[in-house]
Design a protein around this motif. Sequence first.
Motif, PDB file in Angstrom:
ATOM      1  N   THR A 193       0.834  -1.208   0.000  1.00  0.00           N
ATOM      2  CA  THR A 193       0.000   0.000   0.000  1.00  0.00           C
ATOM      3  C   THR A 193       0.867   1.256   0.000  1.00  0.00           C
ATOM      4  O   THR A 193       0.579   2.234  -0.702  1.00  0.00           O
ATOM      5  CB  THR A 193      -0.924  -0.003   1.230  1.00  0.00           C
ATOM      6  OG1 THR A 193      -1.726  -1.187   1.216  1.00  0.00           O
ATOM      7  CG2 THR A 193      -1.827   1.225   1.230  1.00  0.00           C
ATOM      8  N   MET A 194       1.941   1.233   0.786  1.00  0.00           N
ATOM      9  CA  MET A 194       2.867   2.363   0.847  1.00  0.00           C
ATOM     10  C   MET A 194       3.512   2.618  -0.512  1.00  0.00           C
ATOM     11  O   MET A 194       3.638   3.770  -0.964  1.00  0.00           O
ATOM     12  CB  MET A 194       3.933   2.070   1.907  1.00  0.00           C
ATOM     13  CG  MET A 194       4.785   3.255   2.291  1.00  0.00           C
ATOM     14  SD  MET A 194       6.005   2.780   3.562  1.00  0.00           S
ATOM     15  CE  MET A 194       4.903   2.308   4.896  1.00  0.00           C
ATOM     16  N   LEU A 195       3.920   1.555  -1.179  1.00  0.00           N
ATOM     17  CA  LEU A 195       4.549   1.695  -2.496  1.00  0.00           C
ATOM     18  C   LEU A 195       3.580   2.312  -3.496  1.00  0.00           C
ATOM     19  O   LEU A 195       3.959   3.172  -4.302  1.00  0.00           O
ATOM     20  CB  LEU A 195       5.018   0.330  -2.990  1.00  0.00           C
ATOM     21  CG  LEU A 195       5.674   0.306  -4.373  1.00  0.00           C
ATOM     22  CD1 LEU A 195       6.925   1.174  -4.395  1.00  0.00           C
ATOM     23  CD2 LEU A 195       6.013  -1.123  -4.778  1.00  0.00           C
ATOM     24  N   GLU A 196       2.319   1.897  -3.461  1.00  0.00           N
ATOM     25  CA  GLU A 196       1.320   2.470  -4.369  1.00  0.00           C
ATOM     26  C   GLU A 196       1.157   3.965  -4.141  1.00  0.00           C
ATOM     27  O   GLU A 196       1.015   4.740  -5.101  1.00  0.00           O
ATOM     28  CB  GLU A 196      -0.023   1.755  -4.179  1.00  0.00           C
ATOM     29  CG  GLU A 196      -0.048   0.334  -4.715  1.00  0.00           C
ATOM     30  CD  GLU A 196      -1.394  -0.326  -4.532  1.00  0.00           C
ATOM     31  OE1 GLU A 196      -2.149   0.112  -3.625  1.00  0.00           O
ATOM     32  OE2 GLU A 196      -1.718  -1.268  -5.279  1.00  0.00           O
ATOM     33  N   SER A 197       1.191   4.398  -2.886  1.00  0.00           N
ATOM     34  CA  SER A 197       1.065   5.833  -2.598  1.00  0.00           C
ATOM     35  C   SER A 197       2.299   6.598  -3.060  1.00  0.00           C
ATOM     36  O   SER A 197       2.199   7.725  -3.554  1.00  0.00           O
ATOM     37  CB  SER A 197       0.830   6.052  -1.105  1.00  0.00           C
ATOM     38  OG  SER A 197       1.986   5.674  -0.353  1.00  0.00           O
ATOM     39  N   TYR A 198       3.485   5.992  -2.928  1.00  0.00           N
ATOM     40  CA  TYR A 198       4.721   6.653  -3.362  1.00  0.00           C
ATOM     41  C   TYR A 198       4.754   6.812  -4.888  1.00  0.00           C
ATOM     42  O   TYR A 198       5.297   7.773  -5.405  1.00  0.00           O
ATOM     43  CB  TYR A 198       5.945   5.858  -2.901  1.00  0.00           C
ATOM     44  CG  TYR A 198       6.206   5.926  -1.416  1.00  0.00           C
ATOM     45  CD1 TYR A 198       5.582   6.879  -0.626  1.00  0.00           C
ATOM     46  CD2 TYR A 198       7.063   5.029  -0.789  1.00  0.00           C
ATOM     47  CE1 TYR A 198       5.802   6.934   0.744  1.00  0.00           C
ATOM     48  CE2 TYR A 198       7.293   5.077   0.567  1.00  0.00           C
ATOM     49  CZ  TYR A 198       6.653   6.036   1.327  1.00  0.00           C
ATOM     50  OH  TYR A 198       6.888   6.095   2.680  1.00  0.00           O
ATOM     51  N   GLU A 199       4.172   5.854  -5.587  1.00  0.00           N
ATOM     52  CA  GLU A 199       4.182   5.920  -7.044  1.00  0.00           C
ATOM     53  C   GLU A 199       3.269   7.018  -7.583  1.00  0.00           C
ATOM     54  O   GLU A 199       3.359   7.386  -8.757  1.00  0.00           O
ATOM     55  CB  GLU A 199       3.774   4.560  -7.633  1.00  0.00           C
ATOM     56  CG  GLU A 199       4.853   3.492  -7.453  1.00  0.00           C
ATOM     57  CD  GLU A 199       4.433   2.143  -8.011  1.00  0.00           C
ATOM     58  OE1 GLU A 199       3.216   1.923  -8.155  1.00  0.00           O
ATOM     59  OE2 GLU A 199       5.315   1.319  -8.286  1.00  0.00           O
ATOM     60  N   LYS A 200       2.388   7.555  -6.743  1.00  0.00           N
ATOM     61  CA  LYS A 200       1.539   8.679  -7.146  1.00  0.00           C
ATOM     62  C   LYS A 200       2.243  10.022  -6.948  1.00  0.00           C
ATOM     63  O   LYS A 200       1.774  11.043  -7.445  1.00  0.00           O
ATOM     64  CB  LYS A 200       0.232   8.650  -6.342  1.00  0.00           C
ATOM     65  CG  LYS A 200      -0.623   7.428  -6.617  1.00  0.00           C
ATOM     66  CD  LYS A 200      -1.850   7.392  -5.719  1.00  0.00           C
ATOM     67  CE  LYS A 200      -2.657   6.126  -5.949  1.00  0.00           C
ATOM     68  NZ  LYS A 200      -3.836   6.048  -5.033  1.00  0.00           N
ATOM     69  N   ASP A 201       3.342  10.006  -6.202  1.00  0.00           N
ATOM     70  CA  ASP A 201       4.133  11.220  -5.957  1.00  0.00           C
ATOM     71  C   ASP A 201       5.294  11.229  -6.952  1.00  0.00           C
ATOM     72  O   ASP A 201       6.182  10.371  -6.894  1.00  0.00           O
ATOM     73  CB  ASP A 201       4.645  11.217  -4.518  1.00  0.00           C
ATOM     74  CG  ASP A 201       5.343  12.519  -4.132  1.00  0.00           C
ATOM     75  OD1 ASP A 201       6.189  12.993  -4.919  1.00  0.00           O
ATOM     76  OD2 ASP A 201       5.047  13.045  -3.048  1.00  0.00           O
TER      77      ASP A 201
END
Length: 216
Positions: A193-201
């Motif tokens: 989940t953390m990786l998915e959020s980082y990929e939006k930044d």
Amino acid sequence: DWPGKEGVGGRKRNLALLRSKLYMEERRRTEPVVERTTTAGDHGTLRRSQSDRTEYSQKLQEKMAPQVGSSTPATSPQEDEEQVSRRMMAKRVKIIAELMQTEKDYISNLDLCIRGVIQPLRNKQIARFDVDGLFSNIELVHQVSAKLLSLLEEATTDVEPPMQIIGEVFLQIKGPLEDTYKIYCYHHDDAHTMLESYEKDEELKQHLRDCVQSLK
């Protein structure tokens, strides 16, 4: 010559034809039939009925099965046991070698990830980038995997294949393996989940791209 005579005769003829047709269809369903069909560019293709295909499959399996009482020279039970033992030992040696090579490749990949991704991200000290949360205890996974490989090499180096006791290695390291992977698996969904959020930044995503590019 009375009215309806031709109609009755016609019905009888139709009934006889129908019975004949039904009889032929019943024979085609119940008897093995091999028909030869020839089409343009085809030199004759055999089309077998279902019963024929079943019989052919059974005969093929019988031919492929080991023959009892064949013309090959008879071997003693002791020779058969020795051949089986040699084949099993060769297979066991191959499996152990494959196991060790797989572990070496896994450790190499973990090492690349730690040196090429985790450490550079830590050095950048990005405030909103949780490196430990993203990669969990992967460094401990690397350590326990290296220990497993070391024990496997110790159990097989300069040891004759029949004396290589691999099961003891896994029993010996069972506890550390369980403790390490319990933590890694427990945090896996959160890390994803953390990786998915980082990929939006875009900025954080670029940092990840840089790390992957350096690995390439």
